[in-house]
Design an enzyme around this catalytic site. Sequence first.
Site, PDB file in Angstrom:
ATOM      1  N   HIS A 169       0.839  -1.209   0.000  1.00 35.54           N
ATOM      2  CA  HIS A 169       0.000   0.000   0.000  1.00 35.54           C
ATOM      3  C   HIS A 169       0.879   1.267   0.000  1.00 35.54           C
ATOM      4  O   HIS A 169       0.846   2.044   0.957  1.00 35.54           O
ATOM      5  CB  HIS A 169      -0.852  -0.066   1.271  1.00 35.54           C
ATOM      6  CG  HIS A 169      -2.004   0.877   1.367  1.00 35.54           C
ATOM      7  ND1 HIS A 169      -1.873   2.248   1.336  1.00 35.54           N
ATOM      8  CD2 HIS A 169      -3.333   0.654   1.548  1.00 35.54           C
ATOM      9  CE1 HIS A 169      -3.056   2.814   1.484  1.00 35.54           C
ATOM     10  NE2 HIS A 169      -3.958   1.877   1.603  1.00 35.54           N
ATOM     11  N   GLU A 273      -1.158   1.628  -5.141  1.00 37.25           N
ATOM     12  CA  GLU A 273      -0.955   0.385  -4.387  1.00 37.25           C
ATOM     13  C   GLU A 273      -0.939  -0.838  -5.306  1.00 37.25           C
ATOM     14  O   GLU A 273      -1.889  -1.043  -6.084  1.00 37.25           O
ATOM     15  CB  GLU A 273      -2.077   0.251  -3.362  1.00 37.25           C
ATOM     16  CG  GLU A 273      -2.197   1.468  -2.443  1.00 37.25           C
ATOM     17  CD  GLU A 273      -3.576   1.605  -1.837  1.00 37.25           C
ATOM     18  OE1 GLU A 273      -4.055   2.739  -1.672  1.00 37.25           O
ATOM     19  OE2 GLU A 273      -4.187   0.563  -1.539  1.00 37.25           O
TER      20      GLU A 273
HETATM   21  O1  TA6 Z   1      -6.315   1.644  -0.190  1.00 38.18           O
HETATM   22  C1  TA6 Z   1      -7.246   2.675   0.021  1.00 38.18           C
HETATM   23  C2  TA6 Z   1      -7.878   2.481   1.399  1.00 38.18           C
HETATM   24  O2  TA6 Z   1      -8.571   1.261   1.460  1.00 38.18           O
HETATM   25  C3  TA6 Z   1      -8.766   3.685   1.693  1.00 38.18           C
HETATM   26  O3  TA6 Z   1     -10.144   3.327   1.650  1.00 38.18           O
HETATM   27  C4  TA6 Z   1      -8.317   4.137   3.090  1.00 38.18           C
HETATM   28  O4  TA6 Z   1      -9.059   3.472   4.097  1.00 38.18           O
HETATM   29  C5  TA6 Z   1      -6.842   3.712   3.061  1.00 38.18           C
HETATM   30  O5  TA6 Z   1      -6.858   2.445   2.416  1.00 38.18           O
HETATM   31  C6  TA6 Z   1      -6.153   3.686   4.405  1.00 38.18           C
HETATM   32  O6  TA6 Z   1      -6.609   2.601   5.159  1.00 38.18           O
HETATM   33  P1  TA6 Z   1      -6.034   2.441   6.673  1.00 38.18           P
HETATM   34  O7  TA6 Z   1      -6.689   1.197   7.219  1.00 38.18           O
HETATM   35  O8  TA6 Z   1      -4.541   2.319   6.577  1.00 38.18           O
HETATM   36  O9  TA6 Z   1      -6.435   3.704   7.383  1.00 38.18           O
END
Ligand code: TA6
Length: 300
Positions: A169, A273
């Site tokens: 990510h 990601e």
């Molecule tokens: O990858 C995008 C996402 O799923 C967004 O919806 C946002 O929630 C981000 O990841 C961050 O997630 P986290 O659980 O690290 O706050």
Amino acid sequence: MNIDALNGKYGIAGAARFFHGKGDLEMLELTTPKGSCELALHGAHVTAYTPADEEPVIWMSQHSEYADGKPIRGGIPVCFPWFGVHETDASLPSHGYVRLSSWRVESVTRESADRIAATLSTESHVSTRSMWPHEFGAQLSVTLGDSLSVALSVTNTGEASYAITEALHTYFAVSDIRFVTLEGLEGASYLDKLLETDEPFVQRGSVQFTAETDRPYLDTDATCIIDDPGKQRKIRIEKSGSLTTVVWNPWIAKARRMDDLGDDEWTGMLCVETANALSNAVTIEPGETHTMATTISVEH
Ligand code: TA6
């Protein structure tokens, strides 16, 4: 293993050094003439990548927590054994649980004067089976050379096949998200997580950012390029073993709701990601290993 023991067993003078970072987390710094990177053993989490003669490529929040059981905000979170909200139990950690605890060091190897690699590992254990009732071994390999490569390998050590979703990510540092474009996803199909619909859209042209953006692009193995005129550079993001690319920026309102992301930090970051999510879930047969990797480089 404490820092002295880690340095004694895996340290390499001038190339690999363990130290205590923020929150007293055990950190590993890798250095070559081509650049440097840092990773926390907590979550096997890359927290910095800076090629020689470049500004940092990876973004970190100034408000991140650095504590056992908590995710680090920024860097390259390792999302596994599920991506996003757990399918049946929303009370379970977002993006799985392997980013919430310390991984073990398996090896640090200097392959040449300009290339060094480190591998960390974790596996299923009694405390994880209540969250995810499957057996696995996972390795995260980081290779620093002319670029930064990060690979997540998952081995099914159980008796039955199972499906996983996963992501590297990555948070990229950009000058100002409002003036950045993302190339490579032209024609790809995506879901817009901000809309109450499962209707897919097709990407027309490059991705531009004018509001909160949260899009899994599906069935794509494309290389993406962040074009950042403000930093007069492009960041190239190649990948393998991945059919989903998730593009995310929280923008103003969501940034305000996030305790570990400053109200004004949203302009300086963009998540692109490398993932396998939603309909791109991966099934792993007993004894099989699936590897997903991303390779990050800067070009002008
Ligand atoms: O990858 C995008 C996402 O799923 C967004 O919806 C946002 O929630 C981000 O990841 C961050 O997630 P986290 O659980 O690290 O706050």
